[in-house]
Design a protein around this motif. Structure first.
Motif, PDB file in Angstrom:
ATOM      1  N   GLN A  27     -14.114   8.007   2.287  1.00  0.00           N
ATOM      2  CA  GLN A  27     -13.397   8.232   1.044  1.00  0.00           C
ATOM      3  C   GLN A  27     -11.993   7.633   1.126  1.00  0.00           C
ATOM      4  O   GLN A  27     -11.327   7.698   2.158  1.00  0.00           O
ATOM      5  CB  GLN A  27     -13.297   9.723   0.741  1.00  0.00           C
ATOM      6  N   THR A  28     -11.537   7.074  -0.004  1.00  0.00           N
ATOM      7  CA  THR A  28     -10.206   6.463  -0.046  1.00  0.00           C
ATOM      8  C   THR A  28      -9.123   7.491   0.268  1.00  0.00           C
ATOM      9  O   THR A  28      -8.165   7.214   1.003  1.00  0.00           O
ATOM     10  CB  THR A  28      -9.951   5.841  -1.429  1.00  0.00           C
ATOM     11  N   SER A  29      -9.275   8.673  -0.271  1.00  0.00           N
ATOM     12  CA  SER A  29      -8.270   9.710  -0.045  1.00  0.00           C
ATOM     13  C   SER A  29      -8.188  10.093   1.438  1.00  0.00           C
ATOM     14  O   SER A  29      -7.093  10.334   1.970  1.00  0.00           O
ATOM     15  CB  SER A  29      -8.587  10.943  -0.877  1.00  0.00           C
ATOM     16  N   LYS A  30      -9.357  10.140   2.116  1.00  0.00           N
ATOM     17  CA  LYS A  30      -9.367  10.481   3.535  1.00  0.00           C
ATOM     18  C   LYS A  30      -8.689   9.387   4.353  1.00  0.00           C
ATOM     19  O   LYS A  30      -7.916   9.666   5.275  1.00  0.00           O
ATOM     20  CB  LYS A  30     -10.808  10.679   4.009  1.00  0.00           C
ATOM     21  N   LEU A  31      -8.967   8.133   3.995  1.00  0.00           N
ATOM     22  CA  LEU A  31      -8.359   7.017   4.699  1.00  0.00           C
ATOM     23  C   LEU A  31      -6.841   7.032   4.513  1.00  0.00           C
ATOM     24  O   LEU A  31      -6.079   6.803   5.456  1.00  0.00           O
ATOM     25  CB  LEU A  31      -8.958   5.699   4.191  1.00  0.00           C
ATOM     26  N   SER A  32      -6.404   7.313   3.288  1.00  0.00           N
ATOM     27  CA  SER A  32      -4.973   7.357   3.005  1.00  0.00           C
ATOM     28  C   SER A  32      -4.292   8.458   3.821  1.00  0.00           C
ATOM     29  O   SER A  32      -3.193   8.266   4.364  1.00  0.00           O
ATOM     30  CB  SER A  32      -4.742   7.584   1.509  1.00  0.00           C
ATOM     31  N   ARG A  33      -4.965   9.604   3.954  1.00  0.00           N
ATOM     32  CA  ARG A  33      -4.388  10.707   4.733  1.00  0.00           C
ATOM     33  C   ARG A  33      -4.267  10.336   6.210  1.00  0.00           C
ATOM     34  O   ARG A  33      -3.287  10.708   6.872  1.00  0.00           O
ATOM     35  CB  ARG A  33      -5.237  11.971   4.574  1.00  0.00           C
ATOM     36  N   ARG A  34      -5.243   9.596   6.724  1.00  0.00           N
ATOM     37  CA  ARG A  34      -5.200   9.193   8.138  1.00  0.00           C
ATOM     38  C   ARG A  34      -4.021   8.255   8.400  1.00  0.00           C
ATOM     39  O   ARG A  34      -3.342   8.379   9.429  1.00  0.00           O
ATOM     40  CB  ARG A  34      -6.518   8.517   8.525  1.00  0.00           C
ATOM     41  N   ILE A  35      -3.770   7.318   7.491  1.00  0.00           N
ATOM     42  CA  ILE A  35      -2.672   6.380   7.693  1.00  0.00           C
ATOM     43  C   ILE A  35      -1.333   7.094   7.555  1.00  0.00           C
ATOM     44  O   ILE A  35      -0.389   6.849   8.320  1.00  0.00           O
ATOM     45  CB  ILE A  35      -2.764   5.206   6.696  1.00  0.00           C
ATOM     46  N   ARG A  36      -1.262   8.028   6.593  1.00  0.00           N
ATOM     47  CA  ARG A  36      -0.022   8.779   6.435  1.00  0.00           C
ATOM     48  C   ARG A  36       0.243   9.642   7.682  1.00  0.00           C
ATOM     49  O   ARG A  36       1.395   9.766   8.129  1.00  0.00           O
ATOM     50  CB  ARG A  36      -0.097   9.664   5.193  1.00  0.00           C
ATOM     51  N   GLY A  70      -6.677  -5.521   2.362  1.00  0.00           N
ATOM     52  CA  GLY A  70      -5.668  -5.637   1.311  1.00  0.00           C
ATOM     53  C   GLY A  70      -5.467  -4.406   0.464  1.00  0.00           C
ATOM     54  O   GLY A  70      -4.581  -4.379  -0.389  1.00  0.00           O
ATOM     55  N   SER A  71      -6.280  -3.382   0.670  1.00  0.00           N
ATOM     56  CA  SER A  71      -6.119  -2.147  -0.099  1.00  0.00           C
ATOM     57  C   SER A  71      -6.877  -1.017   0.569  1.00  0.00           C
ATOM     58  O   SER A  71      -7.801  -1.252   1.356  1.00  0.00           O
ATOM     59  CB  SER A  71      -6.623  -2.325  -1.534  1.00  0.00           C
ATOM     60  N   PHE A  72      -6.491   0.203   0.225  1.00  0.00           N
ATOM     61  CA  PHE A  72      -7.193   1.378   0.740  1.00  0.00           C
ATOM     62  C   PHE A  72      -8.612   1.444   0.175  1.00  0.00           C
ATOM     63  O   PHE A  72      -9.556   1.798   0.882  1.00  0.00           O
ATOM     64  CB  PHE A  72      -6.425   2.656   0.378  1.00  0.00           C
ATOM     65  N   THR A  73      -8.743   1.071  -1.086  1.00  0.00           N
ATOM     66  CA  THR A  73     -10.053   1.170  -1.728  1.00  0.00           C
ATOM     67  C   THR A  73     -11.060   0.233  -1.073  1.00  0.00           C
ATOM     68  O   THR A  73     -12.195   0.629  -0.748  1.00  0.00           O
ATOM     69  CB  THR A  73      -9.931   0.833  -3.229  1.00  0.00           C
ATOM     70  N   ALA A  74     -10.670  -1.037  -0.858  1.00  0.00           N
ATOM     71  CA  ALA A  74     -11.581  -2.015  -0.252  1.00  0.00           C
ATOM     72  C   ALA A  74     -11.906  -1.632   1.189  1.00  0.00           C
ATOM     73  O   ALA A  74     -13.054  -1.754   1.643  1.00  0.00           O
ATOM     74  CB  ALA A  74     -10.962  -3.409  -0.309  1.00  0.00           C
ATOM     75  N   ALA A  75     -10.900  -1.165   1.927  1.00  0.00           N
ATOM     76  CA  ALA A  75     -11.131  -0.765   3.317  1.00  0.00           C
ATOM     77  C   ALA A  75     -12.051   0.442   3.378  1.00  0.00           C
ATOM     78  O   ALA A  75     -12.951   0.514   4.230  1.00  0.00           O
ATOM     79  CB  ALA A  75      -9.801  -0.471   4.000  1.00  0.00           C
ATOM     80  N   ALA A  76     -11.826   1.415   2.489  1.00  0.00           N
ATOM     81  CA  ALA A  76     -12.667   2.617   2.479  1.00  0.00           C
ATOM     82  C   ALA A  76     -14.102   2.266   2.159  1.00  0.00           C
ATOM     83  O   ALA A  76     -15.045   2.824   2.752  1.00  0.00           O
ATOM     84  CB  ALA A  76     -12.112   3.620   1.457  1.00  0.00           C
ATOM     85  N   ARG A  77     -14.296   1.332   1.217  1.00  0.00           N
ATOM     86  CA  ARG A  77     -15.651   0.907   0.857  1.00  0.00           C
ATOM     87  C   ARG A  77     -16.336   0.245   2.054  1.00  0.00           C
ATOM     88  O   ARG A  77     -17.513   0.482   2.328  1.00  0.00           O
ATOM     89  CB  ARG A  77     -15.592  -0.052  -0.325  1.00  0.00           C
ATOM     90  N   ARG A 122      -7.182   1.404  14.348  1.00  0.00           N
ATOM     91  CA  ARG A 122      -8.231   0.554  13.773  1.00  0.00           C
ATOM     92  C   ARG A 122      -8.259   0.708  12.257  1.00  0.00           C
ATOM     93  O   ARG A 122      -8.409  -0.283  11.516  1.00  0.00           O
ATOM     94  CB  ARG A 122      -9.585   0.930  14.370  1.00  0.00           C
ATOM     95  N   LEU A 123      -8.140   1.945  11.779  1.00  0.00           N
ATOM     96  CA  LEU A 123      -8.155   2.174  10.332  1.00  0.00           C
ATOM     97  C   LEU A 123      -6.977   1.464   9.660  1.00  0.00           C
ATOM     98  O   LEU A 123      -7.118   0.882   8.578  1.00  0.00           O
ATOM     99  CB  LEU A 123      -8.109   3.672  10.044  1.00  0.00           C
TER     100      LEU A 123
END
Length: 304
Positions: A32-41, A20-27, A11-12
Motif C-alpha cells: 500500500q502507498t500509505s504503508k510505504l510512505s510511513r516506512r520512509i518517514r 519517481g513516486s510512492f504510488t509507482a513504487a508501491a505498485r 531498499r524501499l
C-alpha cells in the motif's frame, strides 16, 4: 557504531526514487502507498534528517537524500549480486567442497574419481583431508566425510548416502606362498606370518565368512601391526606376511601378479562405504554431483 534498525527501509527508499513516486513504487512492490510512505518517514525520523521534498504533485531529493540514495542503490545492487551468486551455486557445480576420506579408499580409487570430477567441473575446488581418524563433519566444517562401517550403521542426526560396499580378503606375495603348503582353511595358516591392523587391546582376530555363510574366527599374532592399510599392502607385496586387505585396494596387485588371493571363498562381512553430511536440505550442486560421481565410480569398480 550506529546502525539503521531495518535495512529493508533503505531498499524501499531506493525503490521510491527509482520509480519517481510512492504510488509507482508501491505498485511495483505490491504494498500500500500509505504503508510505504510511513516506512520512509520512519527512516527519516530515525536518521534525523529530511531525505525527500514532498508536494501533492512532485517528489524530489534533498542534498542529503541524494547522497544517501547513492549508497542505498549500491546496497541494493550488492544484495542482487549476492543472490545471483547463491542462485548460480544452486544450478551449476561451482565453489569449494570440503571432504575427508580414509587413506586406503583414496588409494583404492576415490582419488581417481575426484580427479576426474575436478577435471569435468573446472569451477569446483575440492579440499580433501585424507585421514584415518574419525572426523566431525559439523565441528570441522566439512561438506561430507566418507566412512566404511559394518551394518547396521549407528544412529546419528547426520544424513548419509551409501556409495558402495567394501570386503576384505586374504592376500600374500607369490614368494611367501612358494615357501608354504597351499592353505585349505584358516587353521592351515597357523605357520604363516601375518600382518594386521592395530588393535587397542593387542588381540588380533580375523573374522571371515565362507560362501555358505559360516563365520570362522582366527586369533593370530602378527609380525607387523599398523593402522595404515597402505603400509600393510607394501609389507604383503614384500613377502613379510599374509594380510587381510580391502579387495578394491589390492585388485590391481592381484591382476599384475604382485599378490595372490588366498582362500578365495572366504571374505569379511561387507562394509558399507557411505558419505555422511549435516543435511540433505540446501545441498549445493557441487556437493551433490560429487556424491553422484562417487556412487558411479564405486559401481564401476565393482564391475571390474
Amino acid at each position: 557504531m550506529n546502525q539503521i534498525t531495518d535495512l529493508n527501509n533503505l531498499r524501499l527508499f531506493a525503490e521510491v526514487i527509482e520509480h519517481g513516486s510512492f504510488t509507482a513504487a508501491a505498485r511495483s512492490l505490491g504494498v500500500q502507498t500509505s504503508k510505504l510512505s510511513r516506512r520512509i518517514r520512519a527512516l527519516e525520523e530515525e536518521l534525523g534528517v529530511r531525505l525527500l521534498n514532498r508536494t501533492s504533485r512532485t517528489l524530489s531529493l534533498t542534498e542529503t537524500g541524494r547522497q544517501f540514495y547513492q549508497h542505498c542503490a549500491a546496497l541494493v545492487a550488492e544484495s542482487v549480486a549476492a543472490k545471483d551468486i547463491v542462485d548460480q551455486t544452486r544450478t551449476t557445480p561451482q565453489g569449494i567442497v570440503r571432504m575427508s576420506c580414509p587413506v586406503a579408499l583414496m588409494t583404492a580409487g576415490v582419488a581417481a574419481i575426484i580427479s576426474r570430477y575436478v577435471q569435468d567441473n573446472p569451477q569446483v575446488q575440492v579440499l580433501l583431508d585424507a585421514t584415518n581418524r574419525r572426523v566431525d563433519v559439523i565441528e570441522e566444517g566439512l561438506d561430507f566425510a566418507i566412512r566404511v562401517r559394518l551394518p547396521p550403521l549407528e544412529n546419528t542426526d547426520l544424513a548419509f548416502r551409501q556409495l558402495g560396499v567394501s570386503v576384505q580378503i586374504l592376500v600374500a606375495s607369490p614368494a611367501l606362498i612358494a615357501r608354504h603348503p597351499a592353505p585349505s582353511s584358516m587353521e592351515s595358516l597357523s605357520d604363516w606370518p601375518t600382518l594386521a591392523m592395530s588393535s587397542n587391546n593387542e588381540r588380533f582376530v580375523w573374522n571371515l565368512v565362507d560362501s555358505k555363510g559360516v563365520v570362522t574366527s582366527w586369533v593370530h599374532q602378527p609380525r607387523l601391526a599398523t593402522d595404515d592399510l597402505a603400509s600393510l599392502r607394501v609389507a604383503a607385496m614384500q613377502g613379510t606376511g599374509i594380510a587381510l586387505l580391502p579387495k578394491e585396494l589390492v585388485d590391481a596387485d592381484i591382476k599384475a601378479g604382485r599378490l595372490r588371493h588366498l582362500l578365495p571363498d572366504m571374505a569379511t562381512t561387507p562394509g558399507l562405504v557411505h558419505a555422511i553430511f549435516p543435511s540433505r536440505r540446501g545441498m549445493v550442486p557441487a556437493v551433490r554431483h560429487l556424491l553422484d560421481a562417487l556412487v558411479a565410480g564405486f559401481e564401476e569398480m565393482s564391475r571390474q
